[in-house]
Design an enzyme around this catalytic site. Structure first.
Site, short mmCIF file in Angstrom:
data_model
loop_
_atom_site.label_atom_id
_atom_site.label_comp_id
_atom_site.label_asym_id
_atom_site.label_seq_id
_atom_site.Cartn_x
_atom_site.Cartn_y
_atom_site.Cartn_z
N LYS A 1 0.87 -1.17 0.00
CA LYS A 1 0.00 0.00 0.00
C LYS A 1 0.91 1.23 0.00
O LYS A 1 1.43 1.62 1.04
CB LYS A 1 -0.92 -0.01 1.23
CG LYS A 1 -2.04 1.05 1.18
CD LYS A 1 -1.54 2.41 1.60
CE LYS A 1 -2.57 3.49 1.33
NZ LYS A 1 -1.98 4.84 1.35
N CYS B 1 13.47 11.45 6.70
CA CYS B 1 13.44 11.20 8.15
C CYS B 1 14.83 11.36 8.76
O CYS B 1 14.95 11.62 9.96
CB CYS B 1 12.88 9.81 8.44
SG CYS B 1 13.75 8.46 7.63
#
Length: 488
Positions: A180, A289
């Site tokens: 996904k 990140c």
């Protein structure tokens, strides 16, 4: 679906077929540099669609797990060759869809090729060891077995590398996958899946389901037939996924945020340190990140470092990542742009001093895109919002310090612990930093962003679930140990 075409509809991939979502609805994927351009339409799937994908993966697992690691690896080698051949097309799609510059997108795509080849080779590595038994007539050993169906929820900021560094080890170790991707990067994800399809991956082994995280991601985390789930994204969503997986006894892996510090020692090569700070903090529009966010600079070199940094930042060309010479592209979406601008406003309201940037670019040609100027603050205290919360945008906070001990203490004063770096020539300072910094990735005389694909990657504290991705460490998540005792 082989060539880039603006406005094309991209389907889900389930059980070896490209199919439309049961809802009949699609989601437009916009070019953040020019939101009037629709890069493509992706499927707005339902729980029913997710159920079909999981069922296909579960059925395919029975035969996929029986293949040898070498056979599975051969298919990854083929996928790597196809992705390499299509690298320009995939990179262009990535740039148009999420905004990073074309050279960065090409580099990421080729990194995906290298990851595939690395894990293809993993199919020939050992998966267990012989353990001496107290029974002289017995043989005891361990082996590793796949989990089953693995759910992958991937973010938009690395739309090729992250799905591949999760999918490739999952597949080579014998799992089947339901992917996904973020709705902001689903066109790129579809092109990656096309490479696996062209390589001859059996039907159901890899499935792609587009849609919103609140529907498809939630259903994937909750599905009883998904044995493991690996997620990269925000802390809020990651914790929700972890709680769901824990409740139903599924294995989970979370890689989340960072508030990454860089320490500039008095003996640092300032030119090198400035280059790393700008690259680590502002490249990819700060949407990593591992991006540098807090810059701790020894007071005796603070002014010199600041001057060099501002010179470097002032030379950054902001614009459409497809254009030659552009160094920094837009934020991925209007929502992300507003978030970054909101943090800049908080910094000003809380008393930080703006040295560069601070808003949207003045160039009228960039007015409609989701651009933010590269921004630098000073007079930042550790209590300020911009020193504590992950911004995920091109914002640097300069903080003067009087000692290495103070710098490390400030670096550790965060709920996050993903990456950190130091610039120094002193061996004792290097060792103290390595030993005392609470981060999963520490780098010396290098930027905070970046890790080699063969090395374990993951954070401490609130940055992860304390698992590790990439390299040979990936086998720890994607397999379970089985102990075997054979009596003569």
């Amino acid at each position: 679906m082989c060539a880039y075409a603006a406005g094309q509809v991209y389907l889900n991939y389930m059980n070896g077929e490209w199919t439309a979502a049961s809802t009949g609805r699609t989601i437009p994927s916009l070019n953040p540099a020019n939101p009037k351009e629709i890069v493509g339409y992706v499927q707005e799937s339902s729980r029913e669609d997710l159920d079909r994908a999981v069922a296909a993966a579960k059925a395919a697992f029975r035969s996929w797990r029986k293949l040898s690691g070498a056979e599975r690896g051969d298919l990854l080698f083929k996928a790597a060759a196809i992705l390499e051949r299509r690298a320009d097309e995939v990179a262009e799609t990535m740039t148009r869809e999420m905004g990073k510059t074309l050279p960065e997108a090409k580099g990421e795509t080729l990194r995906g090729v290298a990851i595939l080849r690395y894990y293809a080779g993993e199919g020939m590595r050992k998966i267990g060891e012989v353990i001496p038994s107290t029974d002289r007539d017995a043989l005891m050993f361990t082996t590793r077995v796949p989990l089953g169906v693995v759910g992958i929820i991937s973010p938009w900021n690395f739309p090729v590398a992250i799905p591949i560094w999760k999918t490739a080890p999952a597949l080579v170790y014998g799992n089947t996958v339901v992917l996904k991707p973020s709705e902001e990067a689903s066109v790129t994800a579809a092109k990656v899946v096309e490479c696996f399809e062209e390589a001859g991956l059996p039907a159901g082994v890899l499935n792609l389901v587009g849609g919103y995280g609140s529907v498809v991601g939630q259903a994937l985390a909750e599905h009883p037939d998904v044995s493991g789930i690996t997620f990269t994204g925000s802390n809020r969503t990651g914790k929700q996924i972890g709680q769901i997986a824990l409740t139903r006894g599924a294995k989970y892996q979370l890689e989340m945020g960072g508030k990454n510090p860089i320490i500039i020692a008095a003996d640092a090569d300032l030119d090198q340190a400035v280059e790393a700070t700008v690259s680590g903090g502002l490249r990819s529009t700060g949407q990593k990140c591992t991006a540098t966010s807090r810059v701790m600079v020894m007071r005796e070199v603070y002014d010199a470092f600041k001057a060099k940094l501002l010179d470097k930042v002032s030379a950054i060309k902001v614009g459409d990542g497809m254009e030659a010479g552009v160094w920094m592209g837009p934020c991925v979406s209007e929502k992300q742009q507003k978030t970054v601008l909101g943090y800049i406003e908080k910094g000003l309201a809380e008393g930080a001093r703006l040295l560069a940037g601070g808003g949207k670019p003045a160039d009228p040609a960039l007015a409609e895109g989701y651009f933010v100027q590269p921004t630098v603050f000073e007079d930042v205290t550790k209590e300020m919002t911009i020193a504590r919360e992950e911004i995920f945008g091109p914002v640097l906070a300069l903080i003067p310090v009087d000692s290495l001990e103070e710098a490390i203490e400030l670096a550790n004063d965060s709920e996050y612990g993903l990456s950190a770096s130091i610039f120094t020539k002193d061996i004792a300072s290097m060792l103290a930093f390595i030993r005392e910094t609470d981060a999963g990735l520490v780098r010396v005389n290098a930027e905070t962003a970046g890790v080699e694909l063969q090395a374990p990657f993951g954070g401490m504290k609130q940055s992860s679930s304390h698992s590790r991705e990439q390299g040979q460490a990936a086998i720890e998540f994607f397999t379970a140990v089985k102990t075997v005792f054979v009596k003569a």
